[in-house]
Motif scaffolding. Structure first.
Motif, PDB file in Angstrom:
ATOM      1  N   PHE A  44     -78.251 -24.827  52.855  1.00 24.25           N
ATOM      2  CA  PHE A  44     -78.918 -25.371  52.414  1.00 24.25           C
ATOM      3  C   PHE A  44     -77.909 -25.454  50.741  1.00 24.25           C
ATOM      4  N   CYS A  45     -76.554 -24.624  50.127  1.00 24.36           N
ATOM      5  CA  CYS A  45     -75.972 -24.933  49.119  1.00 24.36           C
ATOM      6  C   CYS A  45     -74.952 -24.958  49.014  1.00 24.36           C
ATOM      7  N   PRO A  46     -74.225 -25.315  50.765  1.00 24.58           N
ATOM      8  CA  PRO A  46     -72.743 -25.239  50.538  1.00 24.58           C
ATOM      9  C   PRO A  46     -71.673 -24.830  49.580  1.00 24.58           C
ATOM     10  N   CYS A  47     -71.658 -26.013  49.076  1.00 20.92           N
ATOM     11  CA  CYS A  47     -71.273 -26.654  47.913  1.00 20.92           C
ATOM     12  C   CYS A  47     -69.993 -24.655  47.200  1.00 20.92           C
ATOM     13  N   VAL A  96     -64.705 -28.171  46.360  1.00 21.34           N
ATOM     14  CA  VAL A  96     -65.893 -27.543  48.148  1.00 21.34           C
ATOM     15  C   VAL A  96     -66.872 -29.037  47.677  1.00 21.34           C
ATOM     16  N   THR A  97     -66.339 -29.630  46.452  1.00 20.69           N
ATOM     17  CA  THR A  97     -67.532 -30.601  45.867  1.00 20.69           C
ATOM     18  C   THR A  97     -67.028 -32.271  46.752  1.00 20.69           C
ATOM     19  N   LEU A  98     -65.511 -32.278  47.159  1.00 17.56           N
ATOM     20  CA  LEU A  98     -65.303 -33.700  46.827  1.00 17.56           C
ATOM     21  C   LEU A  98     -64.471 -32.850  49.288  1.00 17.56           C
ATOM     22  N   CYS A  99     -63.911 -32.794  48.866  1.00 17.92           N
ATOM     23  CA  CYS A  99     -63.354 -31.485  50.336  1.00 17.92           C
ATOM     24  C   CYS A  99     -63.989 -30.378  51.012  1.00 17.92           C
ATOM     25  N   GLU A 100     -65.691 -30.393  51.048  1.00 13.43           N
ATOM     26  CA  GLU A 100     -65.962 -29.898  51.476  1.00 13.43           C
ATOM     27  C   GLU A 100     -65.669 -28.736  52.654  1.00 13.43           C
ATOM     28  N   ASN A 101     -65.810 -29.814  53.884  1.00 10.66           N
ATOM     29  CA  ASN A 101     -64.612 -29.022  54.917  1.00 10.66           C
ATOM     30  C   ASN A 101     -63.940 -28.538  55.145  1.00 10.66           C
TER      31      ASN A 101
END
Length: 219
Positions: A44-47, A96-101
């Motif tokens: 629910f809060c991955p970033c 972590v926002t733009l390239c989370e994976n």
């Protein structure tokens, strides 16, 4: 196709298969049961959770931060992303926002290399299944540009791909969090593992966890 989805064999250039004597405290498959809290937060809060795990992995020493920790195009990111030395916290927020994976995979690679943890074949199967689903969704979206009747199928596949990615990244982050919780630093394991003759470099990688955004169709 089945062999690709279920393949847990190593990549020839992945030196993590030559690590000996240390395994993950939990596999990605068992991570939701062994670390329910971490899996819930990652879902629910991955970033935010990815940011937290990178700070834990670096033991709070943000002067050691670099974009994706140098695992993804280090030559390019070192030149194209300013402020990594002067404001690493802001750069990590962008990462972590733009390239989370890529951020999630990089933290896991960093932990694995620092602590010489062997690659789990089952983990590779899960990551490869996710990547195959993402590619299938992407290909279907491309075909849907030319064949309108495939657009509903493309949207369904896109939904399925998003669900798979959400579950896989949650398992990956829960696994990493569990490792860092039990062993906050690399010296907390007690007995040192057997070393390898070749240290991993940025070009030596296990499968990266992928995720794609669908294109917008023009009517």
């Amino acid at each position: 196709m089945g062999n690709i989805l279920c393949d847990g064999s190593p990549i020839e250039s992945d030196p993590r298969y030559r690590f000996q004597g240390r395994q993950w405290e939990t596999s990605m498959m068992d991570a939701p049961c062994n670390n329910c809290k971490g899996c819930f937060l990652a879902m629910f809060c991955p970033c935010c959770f990815a940011y937290h795990l990178r700070v834990l992995a670096l033991e709070g020493r943000m002067e050691n931060y670099s974009c994706c920790q140098g695992y993804l195009c280090p030559t390019c990111t070192s030149k194209c992303i300013p402020g990594q030395d002067s404001c690493p916290e802001f750069c990590l927020c962008l990462e972590v926002t733009l390239c989370e994976n890529f951020a999630i995979s990089s933290t896991r690679f960093y932990i694995q290399d620092q602590r010489q943890i062997m690659t789990d074949p089952c983990d590779n199967r899960i990551i490869r299944f996710n990547n195959c689903v993402q590619i299938l969704s992407f290909v279907c979206h491309i075909l849907a540009i030319f064949f309108r009747e495939l657009r509903h199928l493309a949207h369904l596949l896109d939904l399925f791909a998003d669900l798979v990615y959400c579950m896989v990244q949650a398992c990956m982050q829960a696994q990493t969090h569990h490792e860092l919780t039990l062993h906050p630093t690399a010296v907390d394991y007690g007995q040192a593992p057997r070393t390898i003759t070749q240290q991993p470099t940025a070009s030596d990688k296990a499968p990266l966890m992928g995720h794609q955004a669908p294109p917008a169709y023009s009517e």
